[in-house]
Design a protein around this motif. Structure first.
Motif, PDB file in Angstrom:
ATOM      1  N   PRO A 319       0.831  -1.207   0.000  1.00 46.83           N
ATOM      2  CA  PRO A 319       0.000   0.000   0.000  1.00 46.83           C
ATOM      3  C   PRO A 319       0.864   1.255   0.000  1.00 46.83           C
ATOM      4  CG  PRO A 319      -0.765  -1.567   1.645  1.00 46.83           C
ATOM      5  CD  PRO A 319       0.550  -2.083   1.142  1.00 46.83           C
ATOM      6  N   PRO A 320       0.385   2.352  -0.586  1.00 44.74           N
ATOM      7  CA  PRO A 320       1.183   3.589  -0.652  1.00 44.74           C
ATOM      8  C   PRO A 320       1.752   3.958   0.707  1.00 44.74           C
ATOM      9  CG  PRO A 320      -0.811   3.839  -1.931  1.00 44.74           C
ATOM     10  CD  PRO A 320      -0.927   2.513  -1.220  1.00 44.74           C
ATOM     11  N   CYS A 321       3.027   4.377   0.689  1.00 43.74           N
ATOM     12  CA  CYS A 321       3.750   4.565   1.948  1.00 43.74           C
ATOM     13  C   CYS A 321       4.127   6.014   2.213  1.00 43.74           C
ATOM     14  CB  CYS A 321       5.024   3.716   1.932  1.00 43.74           C
ATOM     15  SG  CYS A 321       6.167   4.161   0.593  1.00 43.74           S
ATOM     16  N   ASN A 362       5.775  -2.687   3.340  1.00 44.29           N
ATOM     17  CA  ASN A 362       5.756  -1.240   3.518  1.00 44.29           C
ATOM     18  C   ASN A 362       7.114  -0.776   4.031  1.00 44.29           C
ATOM     19  OD1 ASN A 362       4.548   1.539   4.121  1.00 44.29           O
ATOM     20  ND2 ASN A 362       2.732   0.366   3.538  1.00 44.29           N
ATOM     21  N   VAL A 363       7.250   0.522   4.237  1.00 41.76           N
ATOM     22  CA  VAL A 363       8.527   1.083   4.674  1.00 41.76           C
ATOM     23  C   VAL A 363       8.802   0.722   6.128  1.00 41.76           C
ATOM     24  CG1 VAL A 363       8.486   2.995   3.032  1.00 41.76           C
ATOM     25  CG2 VAL A 363       7.404   3.269   5.267  1.00 41.76           C
ATOM     26  N   PHE A 375      -0.033  -0.152  12.455  1.00 41.36           N
ATOM     27  CA  PHE A 375       0.623  -1.458  12.472  1.00 41.36           C
ATOM     28  C   PHE A 375      -0.157  -2.442  13.344  1.00 41.36           C
ATOM     29  CE2 PHE A 375       3.958  -4.033  14.749  1.00 41.36           C
ATOM     30  CZ  PHE A 375       4.211  -4.911  13.717  1.00 41.36           C
ATOM     31  N   ARG A 376      -0.514  -2.010  14.552  1.00 47.35           N
ATOM     32  CA  ARG A 376      -1.238  -2.897  15.467  1.00 47.35           C
ATOM     33  C   ARG A 376      -2.647  -3.197  14.953  1.00 47.35           C
ATOM     34  NH1 ARG A 376      -2.090  -0.296  20.052  1.00 47.35           N
ATOM     35  NH2 ARG A 376      -1.073   1.676  19.542  1.00 47.35           N
ATOM     36  N   ARG A 405      17.955  -0.807   1.872  1.00 49.06           N
ATOM     37  CA  ARG A 405      16.509  -0.604   1.726  1.00 49.06           C
ATOM     38  C   ARG A 405      15.797  -1.456   2.773  1.00 49.06           C
ATOM     39  NH1 ARG A 405      13.916   1.712  -2.546  1.00 49.06           N
ATOM     40  NH2 ARG A 405      11.678   1.356  -2.798  1.00 49.06           N
ATOM     41  N   LYS A 406      15.429  -0.828   3.878  1.00 46.45           N
ATOM     42  CA  LYS A 406      14.758  -1.539   4.966  1.00 46.45           C
ATOM     43  C   LYS A 406      13.246  -1.497   4.747  1.00 46.45           C
ATOM     44  CE  LYS A 406      17.061   1.002   7.976  1.00 46.45           C
ATOM     45  NZ  LYS A 406      18.287   1.458   7.302  1.00 46.45           N
ATOM     46  N   ARG A 407      12.618  -2.661   4.859  1.00 47.14           N
ATOM     47  CA  ARG A 407      11.188  -2.756   4.610  1.00 47.14           C
ATOM     48  C   ARG A 407      10.506  -3.651   5.648  1.00 47.14           C
ATOM     49  NH1 ARG A 407      11.944   1.158   2.267  1.00 47.14           N
ATOM     50  NH2 ARG A 407      11.236   1.812   0.204  1.00 47.14           N
TER      51      ARG A 407
END
Length: 664
Positions: A319-321, A362-363, A375-376, A405-407
């Motif tokens: 989904p858009p981040c 997502n990011v 998130f929860r 690149r952390k995701r």
């Protein structure tokens, strides 16, 4: 082969090791013995650094942005002798009997031999050490070490030989020569590791045919150009039959790469409403008037292509981040808030289709944004649907991508399916901020970061783009021929199915930024906009270029509030890695390290695509800005493939379990 008593061995952490086994050891295991040899060349290296015209601010820094300095893969060795059994001093199991010392024959990696050998070698190439003069020899490649130095087993074999029995689940390396650290000479491999086939390819980059027997009917939502699908296809777990993407150029690119898929270029809420109408469940859907109008105007072909519940086995997407991303300076705006709500729309697809598996990407900041509320809520929603859930943060650099690149990833599996495990890091990489902080002071990390190193070295900028031809600022010729053969294993992997070079085009800088780019010294890692300050300080006549300031006013005047704007107007380091790929590479952007290492231009679309691990045969669509956007928004295919291979293991295990149940 080194003489040894084959009756000796030991058990560590539940694993049995015998004389003759190959092992990974900690990165510093052989440092003491090798230090005297390395010191001989260290003075010369330091002198070279002093003589080189390196800016003072670069010398002061420990690491520059994108640096791979100090990163090493695990050491490799063969167990030769086990001596004087005793008790463990550092092991987890204090009662386990461990030897006091282990005698190991070191094997050398290409990077131990030299920079060029490392650049040209296959991912899994190693060099044997020379045979010792006698059984008791202690040459510089035969070492006595502590048993706690051992990490786990690996496998070493001749090029082209079958994997030895019992080693199917181990990393398998191939011996391509012999390296003598005393003389620095490379010679033929020992007879025991002679090639099994003279015409066998041993570059470590050959791509095997994909087994699609476990591939699931897949829907890719917020699909972009298709990075997530590409990786899952490589792993053989997805057959992407449907894709939803709002931006037309990205949807066009997805269709080019997946011609058999039904690609819906529309808002995901509109598509979901139309699908629920088709299934006779419109009464369960709350939608705004705009969505209803748009759903009614969909073409008959698109409506016919919409899947029904029960047809979709795997849903995945990012989904858009914009509202969560630290790369977005304006993530509090109304548009970012609208984009954030797409997470709930994405979850609605899981609720409607109830696939076997669901994957959200997502990011990194997704886990902490808005005090982790989103998130929860995502986890709770999936759990309430009855799914098993697993979450974690991974860095693409650990999985063969030359980029930091952390995701965040969230897996959901139906109750009768197996949850995939997280993939183990394959490449050593500097990966902070992988820990997720949970309520009650609990921390969780998807990967084990307690042991420095990894099985393979970092993939560098040179590995990624060193074979691409020189181009000029604003180059727009597309396609074009390659200027020479692929050299590194990564390049060979990227060019596996490509006959011509596509997308090697770059944005055109204006004259002012081009002049600034020319001022940044080439092959000087860490040099950035501060070089412009030094130029003006040393030569005030250069304060202006064509009437405009050479140094952007905002940089020196706001540097104290922005970590010195480190990296802006910076060049990539050939021996380092790319920063996080963005949708619009520009020298004044949040990630300003966008200049080519030794050419006066911004990195090309293809170079950015290589940084993401996209193979050269992969299509992008639209103008140069659209193509950069597609690359920057994508999930790196190698990272997706690593996740997919773990999913494949879960699918295979479930299949075996069901077969056993039927037989019972």
């Amino acid at each position: 082969m080194l003489p040894a008593d084959e009756g000796r061995g030991f058990i560590k952490d539940g694993v049995e090791y015998k004389v003759g086994d190959f092992l990974y050891v900690h990165t510093d295991t052989f440092d003491v013995e090798a230090s005297s040899e390395e010191e001989e060349g260290s003075d010369e290296e330091d002198e070279d650094k002093e003589n080189k015209a390196v800016p003072a601010y670069v010398k002061k820094g420990r690491f520059h942005k994108g640096s791979c300095a100090g990163l090493r893969a695990w050491g490799m060795a063969r167990l030769v002798e086990v001596k004087e059994a005793g008790s463990s001093s550092r092991g987890k199991d204090k009662a386990a009997a461990l030897p006091a010392k282990l005698r190991l024959q070191r094997f050398f990696r290409p990077e131990d031999v030299g920079k060029e050998q490392a650049y040209q070698a296959g991912f899994w190439d190693v060099y044997a050490s020379p045979a010792p003069a006698s059984a008791s020899s202690s040459e510089g490649w035969v070492h006595w070490v502590e048993p706690d130095s051992v990490i786990c087993k690996c496998c070493v074999k001749a090029p082209g030989a079958d994997t030895p029995a019992g080693c199917e689940d181990l990393d398998c390396f191939e011996v391509v020569g012999t390296f003598n650290p005393a003389t620095k000479e490379v010679s033929a491999a020992p007879e025991e590791f002679s090639a099994a086939s003279a015409d066998m390819q041993v570059d470590g980059a050959a791509a095997a045919e994909t087994d699609n027997s476990l591939a699931m009917a897949t829907m890719d939502i917020f699909a972009g150009c298709g990075g997530l699908s590409e990786g899952m296809h490589q792993a053989g777990v997805a057959d992407t039959k449907w894709a939803i993407e709002y931006e037309q150029p990205a949807a066009d690119a997805f269709k080019l790469n997946n011609p058999e898929a039904a690609v819906f270029c529309n808002n995901c809420n509109v598509i979901l409403l139309a699908a629920m109408r088709k299934a006779g469940l419109e009464s369960d859907c709350e939608a705004c008037d705009d969505a209803k109008t748009a759903a009614e105007s969909m073409s008959p072909e698109d409506l016919a292509a919409l899947p029904q519940p029960g047809q979709v086995e795997f849903i995945m997407g990012g989904p858009p981040c914009q509202g969560y991303s630290g790369m977005n300076r304006f993530n509090k705006g109304n548009w970012s808030m609208v984009q954030n709500s797409m997470v709930m729309s994405f979850l609605s697809y899981a609720d409607f289709y109830r696939p076997r598996y669901f994957l959200l990407e997502n990011v990194r900041n997704f886990v902490s944004h808005n005090k982790s509320f989103t998130f929860r809520l995502t986890l709770r929603t999936l759990l309430d649907m009855g799914y098993q859930v697993r979450f974690g943060v991974l860095n693409a650099g650990n999985f063969g991508v030359p980029q930091s690149r952390k995701r965040t990833f969230i897996w959901a599996a139906a109750p009768d399916e197996g949850l995939p495990e997280w993939p183990r890091p394959r490449h050593v990489f500097r990966s902070p901020q992988l820990t997720v902080n949970l309520p009650g002071g609990v921390s969780y990390c998807a990967v084990d970061t307690s042991i420095p190193g990894a099985p393979l070295r970092t993939v560098t900028v040179r590995d990624a783009i060193g074979d691409l031809p020189n181009i000029q600022n604003g180059h727009d010729k597309d396609p074009m021929p390659y200027s020479g053969p692929a050299v590194s294993a990564f390049q060979k992997l990227m060019r596996h199915k490509a006959s011509e070079l596509r997308d090697h085009i770059c944005k055109e800088m204006n004259e002012l930024n081009l002049e600034r780019c020319r001022c940044i010294p080439k092959d000087t890692p860490g040099a950035d906009w501060r070089t412009l300050l030094e130029i003006v300080k040393n030569d005030p006549s250069r304060e202006k270029f064509n009437g405009q300031p050479l140094v952007p006013w905002c940089l020196p005047n706001t540097a104290d509030r922005h970590n010195g704007w480190r990296g802006l107007f910076g060049r990539l380091d050939l021996a380092g890695h790319f920063p996080t790929s963005t949708t619009d590479p520009q020298p004044m952007g949040k990630v300003g390290q966008v200049f080519h290492p030794n050419q006066d231009r911004i990195v090309s679309v293809r170079e950015c695509a290589r940084s993401q691990g996209f193979p050269d045969h992969f299509f992008f669509s639209g103008n140069v800005h659209s193509r950069h956007r597609q690359v920057g928004n994508a999930v790196p295919p190698p990272l997706a493939a690593s996740l997919g291979r773990q999913l494949r293991k879960a699918l295979a295990a479930t299949q075996q379990k069901r077969k056993a149940t039927l037989l019972w």
